[in-house]
Design a protein around this motif. Structure first.
Motif, PDB file in Angstrom:
ATOM      1  N   MET A   1       2.375  17.926  47.998  1.00  0.00           N
ATOM      2  CA  MET A   1       3.435  18.249  48.039  1.00  0.00           C
ATOM      3  C   MET A   1       3.456  17.367  46.161  1.00  0.00           C
ATOM      4  O   MET A   1       2.514  16.270  45.387  1.00  0.00           O
ATOM      5  N   HIS A   5       9.812  15.976  47.597  1.00  0.00           N
ATOM      6  CA  HIS A   5      10.396  17.282  48.429  1.00  0.00           C
ATOM      7  C   HIS A   5      11.937  17.590  48.239  1.00  0.00           C
ATOM      8  O   HIS A   5      11.952  18.753  48.225  1.00  0.00           O
ATOM      9  N   THR A   7      13.548  17.849  45.125  1.00  0.00           N
ATOM     10  CA  THR A   7      12.604  18.468  43.772  1.00  0.00           C
ATOM     11  C   THR A   7      12.441  20.013  44.181  1.00  0.00           C
ATOM     12  O   THR A   7      12.827  20.740  42.664  1.00  0.00           O
ATOM     13  N   GLU A   8      11.074  20.145  45.402  1.00  0.00           N
ATOM     14  CA  GLU A   8      10.566  21.565  44.749  1.00  0.00           C
ATOM     15  C   GLU A   8      11.575  22.467  45.580  1.00  0.00           C
ATOM     16  O   GLU A   8      11.373  23.223  45.169  1.00  0.00           O
ATOM     17  N   LEU A 150       4.473  25.753  41.101  1.00  0.00           N
ATOM     18  CA  LEU A 150       4.695  24.449  42.191  1.00  0.00           C
ATOM     19  C   LEU A 150       2.542  24.342  43.207  1.00  0.00           C
ATOM     20  O   LEU A 150       2.514  23.290  44.119  1.00  0.00           O
TER      21      LEU A 150
END
Length: 181
Positions: A1, A5, A7-8, A150
């Motif tokens: 990551m 979490h 934010t993603e 990402l």
């Protein structure tokens, strides 16, 4: 990551929301489609299931799309504008078996407001981390969907609409044709 979490999740949801008005036409045609989007992206809190709510969510898309096409100073202006407009006040919250994460508006705020602020908070994290290069436009010809890369090696080139598969098929056919020549 790479990021927190929340934010993603917010980055992925923002890109998906922008892409609901993409090359494949209107992907939020009705309240039922918004209901599916709400569940797929694990939004919580108030959801009115109304045409007015759907219109408000659709109206957010062009503003978010601007972020993918803007330079950093304009991105900052858009993010700050969204946070100011919606009176964001970040707080750590724990709910629905999720660990502590940031909410900047109450859970009973309108869905479009929560979407706008969550996207703005996630974009603020990208700006602070110097990671705006992770925001891209799909490289497949004639696709203008947005992409959030990402991946660790920053290699994502295509959107979620199947463009990567189309590109692979096109490349395969080109190799086969070249082999026959």
């Amino acid at each position: 990551m790479l990021f927190a979490h929340d934010t993603e999740c917010s980055l992925i949801a923002a890109a998906a929301l922008v892409n609901t008005a993409g090359r494949d036409g209107e992907l939020l045609p009705d309240v039922a489609a918004l209901d599916v989007f709400f569940v797929r992206h694990a939004y919580s809190g108030r959801h009115e299931h109304t045409d007015a709510e759907l219109r408000a969510v659709r109206e957010l898309r062009p503003e978010l799309r601007r972020i993918w096409h803007a330079e950093p100073p304009e991105i900052v202006a858009i993010v700050n504008g969204l946070l100011l407009e919606h009176k964001a006040l970040p707080q750590l919250i724990e709910h629905d078996d999720e660990p502590y994460h940031l909410h900047a508006v109450p859970r009973d705020a309108p869905l479009a407001t929560r979407m706008a602020v969550e996207a703005a908070m996630a974009m603020a994290d990208l700006v602070r981390a110097g990671e705006l290069s992770r925001l891209r436009i799909c490289e497949y010809p004639d696709c203008n969907n947005v992409v959030v890369d990402l991946s660790r090696n920053r290699s994502r080139r295509f959107c979620e609409a199947g463009c990567g598969n189309r590109a692979a098929v096109t490349a395969y056919r080109a190799r086969r044709a070249a082999g026959r020549s």
